[in-house]
Structures are given as structure tokens and as C-alpha cells.
Design a protein around this motif. Sequence first.
Motif, PDB file in Angstrom:
ATOM      1  N   UNK A 159       0.843  -1.205   0.000  1.00  0.00           N
ATOM      2  CA  UNK A 159       0.000   0.000   0.000  1.00  0.00           C
ATOM      3  C   UNK A 159       0.877   1.253   0.000  1.00  0.00           C
ATOM      4  N   UNK A 160       1.894   1.249   0.863  1.00  0.00           N
ATOM      5  CA  UNK A 160       2.679   2.475   1.075  1.00  0.00           C
ATOM      6  C   UNK A 160       3.663   2.768  -0.066  1.00  0.00           C
ATOM      7  N   UNK A 201      10.088   8.438  -0.517  1.00  0.00           N
ATOM      8  CA  UNK A 201      10.403   8.432  -1.949  1.00  0.00           C
ATOM      9  C   UNK A 201      11.231   9.656  -2.305  1.00  0.00           C
ATOM     10  N   UNK A 202      11.864   9.561  -3.457  1.00  0.00           N
ATOM     11  CA  UNK A 202      12.619  10.698  -3.999  1.00  0.00           C
ATOM     12  C   UNK A 202      12.497  10.662  -5.509  1.00  0.00           C
ATOM     13  N   UNK A 237       3.724  15.243 -12.376  1.00  0.00           N
ATOM     14  CA  UNK A 237       4.152  14.177 -13.286  1.00  0.00           C
ATOM     15  C   UNK A 237       3.251  12.963 -13.086  1.00  0.00           C
ATOM     16  N   UNK A 238       3.350  12.020 -14.017  1.00  0.00           N
ATOM     17  CA  UNK A 238       2.588  10.767 -13.875  1.00  0.00           C
ATOM     18  C   UNK A 238       3.565   9.595 -13.960  1.00  0.00           C
ATOM     19  N   UNK A 273       3.288   7.876  -5.835  1.00  0.00           N
ATOM     20  CA  UNK A 273       2.276   8.774  -6.423  1.00  0.00           C
ATOM     21  C   UNK A 273       2.326  10.166  -5.797  1.00  0.00           C
ATOM     22  N   UNK A 274       2.629  10.216  -4.515  1.00  0.00           N
ATOM     23  CA  UNK A 274       2.758  11.517  -3.845  1.00  0.00           C
ATOM     24  C   UNK A 274       3.881  12.344  -4.490  1.00  0.00           C
TER      25      UNK A 274
END
Length: 348
Positions: free
Chosen positions: A249-250, A343-344, A264-265, A256-257
Motif C-alpha cells: 500500500x505504502x 520516496x525521492x 508528473x505521472x 504517487x505523492x
Amino acid sequence: MQRSKIAGIGYYVPKNVYTNTDLSRFMETSDEWIQERTGIKERRFADRLGETTTTMGIEAAKIAIERAGITAQDVDFIIFATLSPDYYFPGCGVLLQREMKMKEIGALDIRNQCSGFVYALSVADQFIKTGMYKNILVVGSEKHSFAMDFETRSRNVSVIFGDGAGAVVLQPTQKEGQGILSTHLHSDGADAELLAMFYPGSNANKWLKDKPGYPDQELGGLFMTAEQLEGGAALPYMDGPAVFKKAVVKFPEVINEALKANNLTAADIDLLVPHQANLRISQYVQQLLGLPDEKVFNNIQKYGNTTAASVPIALCEAWESGKVKEGDLVCLAAFGSGFTWASALIRW
Ligand code: UT7
């Protein structure tokens, strides 16, 4: 605003290869089970005496420093991420500083387990953005093999983890559009005990009170009793299925965050480098994001899960094999004990 870029990257893995079949000499497991549930074929284990988390970090750091075109003397800050430090304290950062004969610069140790490297990168990024430092060495290194239990009772943990180190040098970039676009850090301590090593720890008094061997005194205590040590109290604990369910999930959530924060996508990602927790987790995330195989880098098959080292080792291998080129959009993501996740997004 001043952005930071990865100016140099390196990794080091010990030479000792242990296949799944090798592990089945020590515990009830099989190549088939491990490959099917995790994707892992083999991992590296450090020399029991000659190699430590710090020495492996140094080997990776030397390469990153050289590739950044600087010397150890130019490094102005160290960030070292690990959950398997040489000593309970002090941390590995100062040991690396000493062994690499660096100046009397700051050394920060990060304890965020599998997310440790992305957390460390984020901290380094902030220092570069403010102009405080110009050459930050970020290291993720783990020597899991010294603390793992190679008996059947711990097989769900000990078949997964491996040893190794990765490092980057972060520098300011002047190039328009290049560098770390954003980092995103999260935690939820509600399930802190689902993936943890409880001893030695200052909470041990609570757990050990009334246990045999615990001293009956007003002050002080023990990190663990001799009986507990013999019974395996100082071993990592993991509720694998619970970690798995949260991770799937995370990982996508934090990726996406990052994409959303930069307008961006997923289709814009040139390479996703996920923390190498389990090949099934990476494949699930890949599927959810709709990414083709060539846009997701996995090397867990060769090294197992190297925790804080896994993202920089994977990123470095990807870069060395030409999968990361100038201008590419690279996404790093991690999830692990704490729980913590991060994330980065990097424009290379
Ligand atoms: O790095 C970030 C943190 N860690 C992770 O992300 C790990 C996330 N979790 C996982 O990757 C998986 O949960 C594991 C690979 C750890 C375990 O796989 P699983 O499919 O979730 O297995 P399980 O723990 O539910 O165990 C299923 C069975 C059990 O036997 P019974 O009770 O069904 O008879 C285990 O005892 O598999 C058994 N088992 C093993 N069998 C052979 C557990 N480990 C092993 C093993 N070899 N190494």
C-alpha cells in the motif's frame, strides 16, 4: 532554488556468495520456497571478522567520491544510514570519518532501517539547498549476517537479508531542471514492534523485570539477561505477512505523492528503483503503476534485502549498466521497519 545532484555513486558487496541451497544446510528451507516467495537466488555475507558495516561503507564511499571528482578531504558532511552498526554507540559515521582521514566535519547517523537511505538523501538534499554544505557523503550499509539466526526458527528472516553497502556524493547543481526534485518522508509507529530487534535496548527493564537473572535493585538494569541472550532475545523479529501487506500500500502511495508534487505521472518515470524488500512487492508496485519491466530495476535476486544499502546498490548497478542516463527521471522508493516509508524523484 539551489538543487542537489548525485555527483558520484558507488557500491560494495562482500565476495562470499551464499545460495539458497547453501542456506538449506543450516535450516529447513529450499531454493524453491525462497525463490517463489521472495525472488532471491543468492546473497552476499561479509567476512565474519574482517568486514564491518563501516568498512563496507568505506569501500562504497571511495568509489562514489572518486566518481564525483573530489577527495575524501573535500567531503564536508557525512550521513550514514544503517540498522546494523559496528557499535551500539557511537555510530558508523565517525568511524568512517576516522578511517577515511576526513576533516573534523559533522557525521550524522540515521536509523530508519529500509527507508534509511532515502531519509538520508532527503536530509542531505536540505543541507545542499540551504547552501550549508557542498559535498555530502551519504552512505547506506548493512552487515546483517552477524546478528542473524541461521536456525529454522528464524528462517523467515534469515533467508531474506544480505550484506552490502552503497554510497553517493551529493553536490549543488547549476543545471536547469537537473537534480533531486523532491523527497517525501513518512512514518507510522503503530506497528513498530512488527519488524524490530528489541534487545539490547533501554526498554529492556520493562520486558525483563521479574525474569530470571534480572537484578533486584533500585537503579540501573540490564539490556538483556544471560538467559535471554541464550534464548535468542537479541534476534530480529518480523511478522512478514503484516509487513508485506503494508508495504504494497505504502510503496505506490509515496511514489504517487512524489509524482503529484511535481505534476508528473507514472508514465514519466524512466526508472523506478524500489527498495529491494521482496521481488513480489516490487512486481506488485510495478503492475499497479503500469510500468513495463525495463522501467523497474531489481537486483534482489543476487543480493537479497540489504536494507539501508539496497537502494544505493540498485541505483549504482542501474547507472553502471547504462539504465540511468542524463535527463532521465528516476524514482527511488522505500518501506520498512518503523514503519517508515519514503520516496525521492530525481532528474538525472
Ligand atoms: O525490507 C522491508 C521489510 N521486509 C519486508 O518487506 C518483508 C515482507 N514480507 C515478506 O517478504 C514475506 O512475508 C516473507 C518472504 C518474509 C514470508 O513469505 P510469506 O509468503 O508471507 O510466508 P509466511 O511467513 O506466511 O509463511 C508461510 C509458511 C509458514 O509455514 P506454515 O505455518 O504455513 O506451515 C512458514 O513457517 O512458510 C514457512 N516459511 C518457510 N518455509 C521454508 C517461512 N519461511 C520459510 C523459509 N523456508 N525460509
